[in-house]
Structures are given as structure tokens and as C-alpha cells.
Design a protein around this motif. Sequence first.
Motif, PDB file in Angstrom:
ATOM      1  N   GLY A   1      78.942 -22.663  40.149  1.00 23.19           N
ATOM      2  CA  GLY A   1      80.239 -22.229  39.650  1.00 23.19           C
ATOM      3  C   GLY A   1      80.930 -23.248  38.766  1.00 23.19           C
ATOM      4  O   GLY A   1      82.129 -23.145  38.514  1.00 23.19           O
ATOM      5  N   LEU A   2      80.178 -24.221  38.270  1.00 23.96           N
ATOM      6  CA  LEU A   2      80.719 -25.219  37.346  1.00 23.96           C
ATOM      7  C   LEU A   2      80.341 -24.824  35.926  1.00 23.96           C
ATOM      8  O   LEU A   2      79.362 -24.094  35.717  1.00 23.96           O
ATOM      9  CB  LEU A   2      80.169 -26.611  37.671  1.00 23.96           C
ATOM     10  N   VAL A   3      81.084 -25.316  34.938  1.00 18.86           N
ATOM     11  CA  VAL A   3      80.836 -24.951  33.548  1.00 18.86           C
ATOM     12  C   VAL A   3      80.389 -26.169  32.743  1.00 18.86           C
ATOM     13  O   VAL A   3      80.765 -27.308  33.043  1.00 18.86           O
ATOM     14  CB  VAL A   3      82.071 -24.300  32.887  1.00 18.86           C
ATOM     15  N   PHE A   4      79.600 -25.895  31.723  1.00 17.81           N
ATOM     16  CA  PHE A   4      79.109 -26.925  30.816  1.00 17.81           C
ATOM     17  C   PHE A   4      80.254 -27.402  29.936  1.00 17.81           C
ATOM     18  O   PHE A   4      80.984 -26.594  29.350  1.00 17.81           O
ATOM     19  CB  PHE A   4      77.999 -26.348  29.930  1.00 17.81           C
ATOM     20  N   VAL A   5      80.395 -28.723  29.826  1.00 21.67           N
ATOM     21  CA  VAL A   5      81.252 -29.323  28.805  1.00 21.67           C
ATOM     22  C   VAL A   5      80.450 -30.419  28.124  1.00 21.67           C
ATOM     23  O   VAL A   5      79.673 -31.124  28.756  1.00 21.67           O
ATOM     24  CB  VAL A   5      82.593 -29.887  29.356  1.00 21.67           C
ATOM     25  N   GLY A   6      80.635 -30.518  26.820  1.00 24.33           N
ATOM     26  CA  GLY A   6      79.970 -31.553  26.043  1.00 24.33           C
ATOM     27  C   GLY A   6      81.000 -32.494  25.452  1.00 24.33           C
ATOM     28  O   GLY A   6      82.090 -32.062  25.061  1.00 24.33           O
ATOM     29  N   ARG A   7      80.647 -33.778  25.414  1.00 24.57           N
ATOM     30  CA  ARG A   7      81.506 -34.766  24.746  1.00 24.57           C
ATOM     31  C   ARG A   7      81.125 -34.757  23.276  1.00 24.57           C
ATOM     32  O   ARG A   7      79.986 -35.030  22.906  1.00 24.57           O
ATOM     33  CB  ARG A   7      81.330 -36.167  25.341  1.00 24.57           C
ATOM     34  N   ARG A   8      82.076 -34.420  22.438  1.00 26.97           N
ATOM     35  CA  ARG A   8      81.830 -34.274  21.006  1.00 26.97           C
ATOM     36  C   ARG A   8      81.267 -35.550  20.401  1.00 26.97           C
ATOM     37  O   ARG A   8      81.741 -36.636  20.697  1.00 26.97           O
ATOM     38  CB  ARG A   8      83.116 -33.908  20.282  1.00 26.97           C
ATOM     39  N   ALA A   9      80.261 -35.358  19.574  1.00 28.67           N
ATOM     40  CA  ALA A   9      79.787 -36.464  18.748  1.00 28.67           C
ATOM     41  C   ALA A   9      80.868 -36.716  17.711  1.00 28.67           C
ATOM     42  O   ALA A   9      81.562 -35.790  17.302  1.00 28.67           O
ATOM     43  CB  ALA A   9      78.456 -36.100  18.089  1.00 28.67           C
ATOM     44  N   ASP A  10      81.027 -37.928  17.263  1.00 27.49           N
ATOM     45  CA  ASP A  10      82.066 -38.239  16.285  1.00 27.49           C
ATOM     46  C   ASP A  10      81.716 -37.583  14.963  1.00 27.49           C
ATOM     47  O   ASP A  10      80.801 -37.996  14.269  1.00 27.49           O
ATOM     48  CB  ASP A  10      82.205 -39.747  16.106  1.00 27.49           C
TER      49      ASP A  10
ATOM     50  N   ASN B   1      85.818 -35.031  11.584  1.00 26.38           N
ATOM     51  CA  ASN B   1      86.644 -33.903  11.138  1.00 26.38           C
ATOM     52  C   ASN B   1      87.918 -33.727  11.953  1.00 26.38           C
ATOM     53  O   ASN B   1      88.876 -33.156  11.476  1.00 26.38           O
ATOM     54  CB  ASN B   1      85.853 -32.596  11.191  1.00 26.38           C
ATOM     55  N   GLU B   2      87.905 -34.146  13.193  1.00 25.66           N
ATOM     56  CA  GLU B   2      89.061 -33.945  14.047  1.00 25.66           C
ATOM     57  C   GLU B   2      89.425 -35.260  14.712  1.00 25.66           C
ATOM     58  O   GLU B   2      88.548 -36.065  15.026  1.00 25.66           O
ATOM     59  CB  GLU B   2      88.766 -32.896  15.126  1.00 25.66           C
ATOM     60  N   PRO B   3      90.712 -35.467  14.959  1.00 26.90           N
ATOM     61  CA  PRO B   3      91.134 -36.705  15.625  1.00 26.90           C
ATOM     62  C   PRO B   3      90.834 -36.622  17.120  1.00 26.90           C
ATOM     63  O   PRO B   3      91.640 -36.141  17.902  1.00 26.90           O
ATOM     64  CB  PRO B   3      92.640 -36.741  15.352  1.00 26.90           C
ATOM     65  N   VAL B   4      89.655 -37.041  17.508  1.00 28.49           N
ATOM     66  CA  VAL B   4      89.235 -36.939  18.901  1.00 28.49           C
ATOM     67  C   VAL B   4      89.336 -38.305  19.557  1.00 28.49           C
ATOM     68  O   VAL B   4      88.753 -39.271  19.080  1.00 28.49           O
ATOM     69  CB  VAL B   4      87.784 -36.408  18.991  1.00 28.49           C
ATOM     70  N   ASP B   5      90.096 -38.367  20.644  1.00 29.11           N
ATOM     71  CA  ASP B   5      90.128 -39.602  21.414  1.00 29.11           C
ATOM     72  C   ASP B   5      89.263 -39.416  22.651  1.00 29.11           C
ATOM     73  O   ASP B   5      88.914 -38.284  23.010  1.00 29.11           O
ATOM     74  CB  ASP B   5      91.577 -39.990  21.775  1.00 29.11           C
ATOM     75  N   ALA B   6      88.902 -40.504  23.289  1.00 27.13           N
ATOM     76  CA  ALA B   6      87.955 -40.463  24.408  1.00 27.13           C
ATOM     77  C   ALA B   6      88.420 -39.538  25.528  1.00 27.13           C
ATOM     78  O   ALA B   6      87.612 -38.896  26.180  1.00 27.13           O
ATOM     79  CB  ALA B   6      87.717 -41.868  24.937  1.00 27.13           C
ATOM     80  N   GLY B   7      89.716 -39.442  25.748  1.00 23.98           N
ATOM     81  CA  GLY B   7      90.222 -38.603  26.823  1.00 23.98           C
ATOM     82  C   GLY B   7      90.191 -37.120  26.537  1.00 23.98           C
ATOM     83  O   GLY B   7      90.309 -36.308  27.439  1.00 23.98           O
ATOM     84  N   HIS B   8      90.045 -36.746  25.281  1.00 31.55           N
ATOM     85  CA  HIS B   8      90.070 -35.327  24.900  1.00 31.55           C
ATOM     86  C   HIS B   8      88.871 -34.941  24.052  1.00 31.55           C
ATOM     87  O   HIS B   8      88.969 -34.080  23.185  1.00 31.55           O
ATOM     88  CB  HIS B   8      91.372 -35.014  24.151  1.00 31.55           C
ATOM     89  N   ALA B   9      87.745 -35.574  24.281  1.00 29.96           N
ATOM     90  CA  ALA B   9      86.556 -35.357  23.457  1.00 29.96           C
ATOM     91  C   ALA B   9      85.619 -34.296  24.029  1.00 29.96           C
ATOM     92  O   ALA B   9      84.562 -34.054  23.468  1.00 29.96           O
ATOM     93  CB  ALA B   9      85.797 -36.673  23.288  1.00 29.96           C
ATOM     94  N   TRP B  10      85.989 -33.673  25.133  1.00 28.36           N
ATOM     95  CA  TRP B  10      85.107 -32.713  25.795  1.00 28.36           C
ATOM     96  C   TRP B  10      85.488 -31.296  25.410  1.00 28.36           C
ATOM     97  O   TRP B  10      86.659 -30.965  25.266  1.00 28.36           O
ATOM     98  CB  TRP B  10      85.200 -32.887  27.304  1.00 28.36           C
ATOM     99  N   GLN B  11      84.483 -30.451  25.246  1.00 25.67           N
ATOM    100  CA  GLN B  11      84.730 -29.035  24.978  1.00 25.67           C
ATOM    101  C   GLN B  11      83.499 -28.224  25.361  1.00 25.67           C
ATOM    102  O   GLN B  11      82.428 -28.768  25.619  1.00 25.67           O
ATOM    103  CB  GLN B  11      85.084 -28.794  23.519  1.00 25.67           C
TER     104      GLN B  11
END
Length: 180
Positions: A30-39, A42-52
Amino acid sequence: MSRDPAPAMIPFEQLPYRPCVGVVLVNRDGLVFVGRRADSGNEPVDAGHAWQMPQGGIDEGESPEEAALRELYEETSVRSVEPLAVAPDWFAYDLPEPIARKAWKGRYRGQMQKWVALRFTGPDSEIDVLRPGGGKHKPEFAAWRWERLGNTPGLIIPFKRPVYERVAETFAPVVAPQAR
């Protein structure tokens, strides 16, 4: 002969949304896949919000369900899935205007997404974010993990958070551990 105005000339609020899909990939627990975005730059991604969760554009003539399967494979190499549910609504977000003017050649203000939930039926070893799609696609994720669906809004970049809150609410009833 008239020409269409350049996207930079069109007021931001009048730009259309890019049609896309999002994928809620659910494991047996019942868990979902999340990936940490590669840099991507294109978007201002910080380490705390890099998952999607996986997401991407819908190609011409493609259904959201077909796009979800294709995007999932192109981003994770996953093919072992069973359909669970499709969100009844489209969820939209706006990119911050400076980013929107650069992303997708400035043609869109954000994305209009149809979300699809899929049950992952394969082993975790099937997931390969570093060589996705059999190594034929550029990695969009640098790492991945399983996460509780309700935690995903706090992991995503803030301008996408309202969409992830709706996704978590919409799919909470179908994200349940499977009996073994």
C-alpha cells in the motif's frame, strides 16, 4: 499572412495547459513510488521537495491510460502493473511564470493532469530509474523509494502541492495493502 504571436507575447494567464498524466504506482504494502528528481535545471528543486511520482505528456492520439503506461516505463522501466483507478477529474497547476516562459518553449502555463493508479506486481528489482526504458531514455529520477501516499504532498515542490493533495485524497480508498 498572419503569424501566431510568440508565446512570450501572449499574456501568461491566456497560455494553455500541457495535457499530461500522473502515475500513482502502488506496491503490495500500500505504499507508492516516489522518485527524487534528477537535476534538470528546469525547475527550482531543493533537496526537501525533490520527490515526485512519475508524470509526463500525453502524445497525440494517446489515451491517459496508454500515456501512463508509457511514461511509467520511460521513467522507471516498470511494466508489471495492473490497473486500479483513474481520477474522475483533471488536476491543474501553474508553473511560476519565469519557469513557464522557459519550459516547453514557453507554450504552456502549467500542466493539466489525468492521474492513473496502477498496482505494481513485479519485484522491486524491475525498477530502474538510472537506465529507464531499457536504457533508451534519459533518467528523470536519481533515486527512488516507497512512501505513504498521504506523505507525498510534503515531498513535492510547493507549486504542485495542491495537485498532490487532491491525488492523495482521490486515491486513498484504492491504496491499500494486498492480502498475501
